[in-house]
Design an enzyme around this catalytic site. Structure first.
Site, PDB file in Angstrom:
ATOM      1  N   ASP A  52       1.700  -4.517   8.472  1.00 61.98           N
ATOM      2  CA  ASP A  52       1.635  -5.781   8.644  1.00 61.98           C
ATOM      3  C   ASP A  52       3.099  -6.465   8.770  1.00 61.98           C
ATOM      4  OD1 ASP A  52      -1.006  -5.497   8.313  1.00 61.98           O
ATOM      5  OD2 ASP A  52      -1.152  -7.130   6.989  1.00 61.98           O
ATOM      6  N   TYR A 110      -0.537   1.650  -1.784  1.00 63.36           N
ATOM      7  CA  TYR A 110       0.185   0.628  -1.639  1.00 63.36           C
ATOM      8  C   TYR A 110       0.431  -0.153  -3.051  1.00 63.36           C
ATOM      9  CZ  TYR A 110      -0.119  -0.089   3.436  1.00 63.36           C
ATOM     10  OH  TYR A 110      -0.180   0.260   4.911  1.00 63.36           O
TER      11      TYR A 110
END
Length: 259
Positions: A52, A110
């Protein structure tokens, strides 16, 4: 055409994510332009997945097909000379033509950083939460986010265009000084999915929602995860795996300690 596997770190603050877009500055766009300058001729790059806008990477993986072979040290040096300072190629490796940065990957991890105090230096890399957080409640609620499930309420991806079912292998939390670290490991991740998972856990920690209500958030009609989306600033793509991930490895702050 020789194929190279590239390991890349970047600070995503100034970019509209990884993937090339029209009329937007992206990490992939900068990398591809640098590769063309470094290697000459037509170059196409493929990443292990998109990130993102504002999300960072410790070790994003991409592959690139060049017109002619180059020594890997030469390729890294030339590309880094052509890249902006907030993108850096860590290493290059010549790989077989069948290797694909995305399709060959079996898992990704992540790490999200929540700051427990205001910081003058780390703001682009953390989410500072003023309120006290109940870590035990967050860890308990995290169990509901692990496993194979339909995460459509946790993404803006269209379930009619791609599957929203994802296997989340594990979710770990650790406290290091004034940072709360959340690691999520899974087969792949959907757009905004990790940020919404973190946002839900933070809401549990603040007492805004009860941990026992988290399983109900997988309902297709639930709008709560979207409302709770965590900022991009605290999220790092940590690793991309081409073999099954190890059973465990240290969960440390990606960049700096916050005392």
């Amino acid at each position: 055409m020789p194929r190279y596997k590239l390991t890349i770190e970047f600070a995503g603050t100034k970019y509209s994510g990884w993937q090339i877009q029209r009329n937007a500055r992206t990490v992939q766009g900068e990398l591809q332009a640098a590769l063309i300058k470094a290697a000459g001729g037509r170059v196409e790059t493929y990443g292990s997945g998109r990130t993102d806008a504002g999300v960072h990477a410790l070790a994003q993986i991409a592959h690139a097909d060049l017109q002619k072979p180059l020594p890997t040290d030469t390729l890294v040096a030339r590309v880094n000379d052509a890249l902006p300072a907030d993108i850096n190629v860590l290493e290059a490796e010549r790989v077989a033509p069948r290797f694909h940065a995305r399709h060959s990957a079996v898992a990704r991890s992540y790490v999200y950083q929540i700051a427990r105090r205001r910081t003058a230096f780390a703001k682009p890399y953390v989410w500072w939460i003023r309120e006290p957080l109940d870590l035990a409640a967050m860890e308990s609620a995290a169990h509901a986010l692990v496993g194979f499930a339909d995460f459509r309420a946790f993404t803006d991806d269209d379930p009619d265009e791609k599957s929203t079912r994802v296997l989340v292998d594990r979710l770990q939390m650790a406290v290091v000084d004034r940072l709360i670290l959340i690691r999520v490991v899974g087969s792949h991740f959907l757009w905004k999915m990790v940020r919404r998972m973190v946002g839900v856990l933070a809401a549990v920690g603040r007492g805004e929602i009860d941990g026992s209500d988290v399983p109900a958030l997988f309902s297709q009609s639930s709008e709560t995860p979207a409302r709770l989306t965590a900022p991009a600033s605290g999220l790092f793509l940590e690793r991309v795996f081409y073999e099954p991930p190890p059973a465990e490895w240290p969960l440390d702050p990606p960049l700096l300690r916050l005392r």
